[in-house]
Design a protein around this motif. Structure first.
Motif, mmCIF file in Angstrom:
data_model
loop_
_atom_site.group_PDB
_atom_site.id
_atom_site.type_symbol
_atom_site.label_atom_id
_atom_site.label_comp_id
_atom_site.label_asym_id
_atom_site.label_seq_id
_atom_site.Cartn_x
_atom_site.Cartn_y
_atom_site.Cartn_z
ATOM 1 N N ILE A 5 1.063 -1.417 -0.051
ATOM 2 C CA ILE A 5 -0.364 0.177 -0.031
ATOM 3 C C ILE A 5 0.684 1.123 -0.101
ATOM 4 C CG2 ILE A 5 -0.202 0.234 2.372
ATOM 5 C CD1 ILE A 5 -3.316 0.950 1.847
ATOM 6 N N LEU A 6 2.010 1.209 0.065
ATOM 7 C CA LEU A 6 2.761 2.459 0.631
ATOM 8 C C LEU A 6 3.762 2.573 -0.895
ATOM 9 C CD1 LEU A 6 4.807 1.625 3.565
ATOM 10 C CD2 LEU A 6 3.207 3.375 3.630
ATOM 11 N N ASP A 7 3.132 1.890 -1.746
ATOM 12 C CA ASP A 7 3.948 2.264 -3.067
ATOM 13 C C ASP A 7 2.726 2.818 -4.252
ATOM 14 O OD1 ASP A 7 4.571 1.851 -5.870
ATOM 15 O OD2 ASP A 7 5.293 -0.742 -5.893
ATOM 16 N N GLU A 8 2.678 3.776 -3.668
ATOM 17 C CA GLU A 8 1.416 4.463 -4.124
ATOM 18 C C GLU A 8 1.605 4.926 -5.837
ATOM 19 O OE1 GLU A 8 1.650 8.494 -2.993
ATOM 20 O OE2 GLU A 8 1.337 7.447 -0.558
ATOM 21 N N GLU A 9 2.396 4.002 -7.080
ATOM 22 C CA GLU A 9 2.586 4.155 -7.560
ATOM 23 C C GLU A 9 1.466 2.423 -8.455
ATOM 24 O OE1 GLU A 9 3.601 6.337 -9.564
ATOM 25 O OE2 GLU A 9 3.299 8.313 -8.359
ATOM 26 N N ALA A 10 1.915 2.236 -8.183
ATOM 27 C CA ALA A 10 1.220 0.436 -8.370
ATOM 28 C C ALA A 10 0.068 0.199 -8.073
ATOM 29 C CB ALA A 10 1.862 -0.656 -7.057
ATOM 30 N N ASN A 11 -1.198 -0.373 -9.100
ATOM 31 C CA ASN A 11 -2.128 -0.113 -9.263
ATOM 32 C C ASN A 11 -2.709 -1.421 -8.284
ATOM 33 O OD1 ASN A 11 -1.480 -2.651 -10.064
ATOM 34 N ND2 ASN A 11 -2.027 -3.123 -11.944
ATOM 35 N N ALA A 12 -1.542 -2.028 -7.571
ATOM 36 C CA ALA A 12 -2.137 -3.587 -6.300
ATOM 37 C C ALA A 12 -2.464 -2.419 -4.849
ATOM 38 C CB ALA A 12 -1.098 -3.894 -5.666
ATOM 39 N N GLY A 13 -1.018 -1.275 -4.785
ATOM 40 C CA GLY A 13 -0.591 -0.486 -3.856
ATOM 41 C C GLY A 13 -2.117 0.472 -3.847
ATOM 42 N N GLN A 14 -3.177 1.066 -4.811
ATOM 43 C CA GLN A 14 -3.861 1.794 -5.274
ATOM 44 C C GLN A 14 -4.945 1.242 -5.012
ATOM 45 O OE1 GLN A 14 -3.619 3.675 -8.906
ATOM 46 N NE2 GLN A 14 -2.005 3.957 -8.734
ATOM 47 N N ALA A 15 -4.863 -0.172 -5.338
ATOM 48 C CA ALA A 15 -6.771 0.077 -4.339
ATOM 49 C C ALA A 15 -6.718 -1.299 -3.694
ATOM 50 C CB ALA A 15 -6.396 -2.325 -5.298
ATOM 51 N N TYR A 16 -5.033 -1.630 -2.452
ATOM 52 C CA TYR A 16 -5.536 -1.510 -1.197
ATOM 53 C C TYR A 16 -5.902 -0.373 -0.335
ATOM 54 C CZ TYR A 16 -3.520 -6.125 -0.564
ATOM 55 O OH TYR A 16 -3.688 -7.751 -0.711
ATOM 56 N N ALA A 17 -5.388 0.839 -0.993
ATOM 57 C CA ALA A 17 -5.876 1.720 0.054
ATOM 58 C C ALA A 17 -7.395 2.438 -0.532
ATOM 59 C CB ALA A 17 -5.183 3.270 -1.346
ATOM 60 N N ASP A 18 -7.955 2.064 -1.402
ATOM 61 C CA ASP A 18 -9.692 2.274 -1.956
ATOM 62 C C ASP A 18 -9.998 1.120 -0.820
ATOM 63 O OD1 ASP A 18 -8.988 3.634 -3.875
ATOM 64 O OD2 ASP A 18 -8.907 2.833 -5.833
ATOM 65 N N ALA A 19 -9.453 -0.244 -0.573
ATOM 66 C CA ALA A 19 -9.915 -0.944 -0.307
ATOM 67 C C ALA A 19 -10.555 -0.266 2.054
ATOM 68 C CB ALA A 19 -9.242 -2.373 0.330
ATOM 69 N N VAL A 20 -9.704 0.019 2.024
ATOM 70 C CA VAL A 20 -9.209 0.474 3.341
ATOM 71 C C VAL A 20 -9.937 2.096 3.068
ATOM 72 C CG1 VAL A 20 -7.981 2.215 5.222
ATOM 73 C CG2 VAL A 20 -6.920 0.195 3.577
ATOM 74 N N LYS A 21 -10.223 2.237 2.354
ATOM 75 C CA LYS A 21 -11.248 3.244 2.349
ATOM 76 C C LYS A 21 -12.783 3.345 3.149
ATOM 77 C CE LYS A 21 -8.559 6.879 -0.135
ATOM 78 N NZ LYS A 21 -8.443 7.415 -1.278
ATOM 79 N N ARG A 22 -13.238 2.294 1.864
ATOM 80 C CA ARG A 22 -14.949 1.840 1.867
ATOM 81 C C ARG A 22 -14.587 0.790 3.596
ATOM 82 N NH1 ARG A 22 -12.426 -1.263 -2.904
ATOM 83 N NH2 ARG A 22 -12.848 0.534 -5.220
ATOM 84 N N LEU A 23 -13.902 0.040 3.970
ATOM 85 C CA LEU A 23 -13.393 -0.600 4.913
ATOM 86 C C LEU A 23 -13.543 1.246 6.810
ATOM 87 C CD1 LEU A 23 -13.097 -2.879 6.860
ATOM 88 C CD2 LEU A 23 -10.760 -2.424 7.014
#
Length: 269
Positions: free
Chosen positions: A226-244
């Protein structure tokens, strides 16, 4: 009031520990005091992904057995404020986790933390059952393949019948996290679609994490993806946390990227 969230799956190797590390980091980045506990006694990996393996002196079992205090065993994350790690023991038997012992540790953690993330081992052995038993919420991690989804369905059955909340007639709030998703393989019928998995498991979708080399790279570097803000996986985890945390965020990375003319011409991926 502290919330206990278990990250679980029926099958091994689906990305539970990667997800536990990413989600706990994301919660801490959002300003919430968070602790992540490794319940996988004998096979600990969380400390490696969090990059703190050399700092482990005492562990979860030491605290349960009163061989160390909780303060001695907790490791403060160097990168993220508000984040702490409680590692598992690599040498103890899985039966070292007892209901009374785990409850005592969780009760103590509840006094200081907003979120307690429990990184559960796969399947239904002792460590997994302990993590599931105390959960207020569960993030069920699955890959888009039949065996993984079927095993996750079994975990949902345990949550709905054998958790502490189930005993009290209070449901555990369930979330689906779909990992290693590849839309191109879905289109060629090599992989289940998001809709397929949702239909089988029938629980709300928290996030879809795309298949990404960034996940392996981050794990090898000892840092949550999630600390890799350029990676799509990092962005997807960041989105999941917001939903949580209750935000409404649209799902991304669900469709195959269309190649432009020059990319096709040059054989680009």
């Amino acid at each position: 009031m502290a919330k206990i969230i278990v990250v679980t799956s029926g099958k091994g190797g689906v990305g539970k520990t990667t997800s536990s590390a990413a989600i706990s980091t994301g919660l801490a980045l959002a300003g919430h005091k968070t602790v992540v506990i490794d319940f996988d006694v004998g096979l600990r990996n969380l400390d490696l992904i969090m990059g703190c393996e050399r700092r482990v002196v005492y562990d979860f079992v030491n605290v349960i057995n009163k061989e160390a205090s909780l303060k001695q065993a907790l490791i403060k994350d160097k990168r993220t404020e508000n984040l702490f790690i409680l590692p598992a023991s690599q040498t103890r038997d899985k039966d070292a986790l007892t209901v009374d012992g785990v409850q005592a540790v969780l009760d103590e953690l509840k006094k200081d933390f907003e979120f307690i993330i429990c990184d559960s081992p796969a399947g239904i052995e002792q460590g997994a059952q302990m993590a599931l038993y105390f959960a207020d919420e569960a993030i069920v991690v699955t890959n888009p393949e039949v065996s993984s989804v079927r095993d996750s369905d079994r975990i949902l059955g345990i949550l709905q019948s054998k958790s502490m909340r189930a005993e009290k007639g209070e449901p555990v709030k369930e979330h689906l996290l779909l990992t290693r998703y590849n839309p191109s393989r879905v289109e060629s019928a090599e992989m289940l679609s998001v809709a397929d998995v949702e239909e089988i498991l029938a629980i709300p979708l928290l996030g879809v994490i795309p298949e990404s080399e960034a996940v392996l790279k981050a794990s090898n570097q000892g840092q949550p993806v999630i600390l890799d803000e350029e990676a799509n996986a990092g962005q997807a985890y960041a989105d999941a946390v917001k939903r949580l945390l209750g935000e409404t965020v649209p799902h991304r990375f669900l469709e195959a990227e269309k190649k432009g003319f020059f990319k096709r011409l040059l054989g680009g991926k």
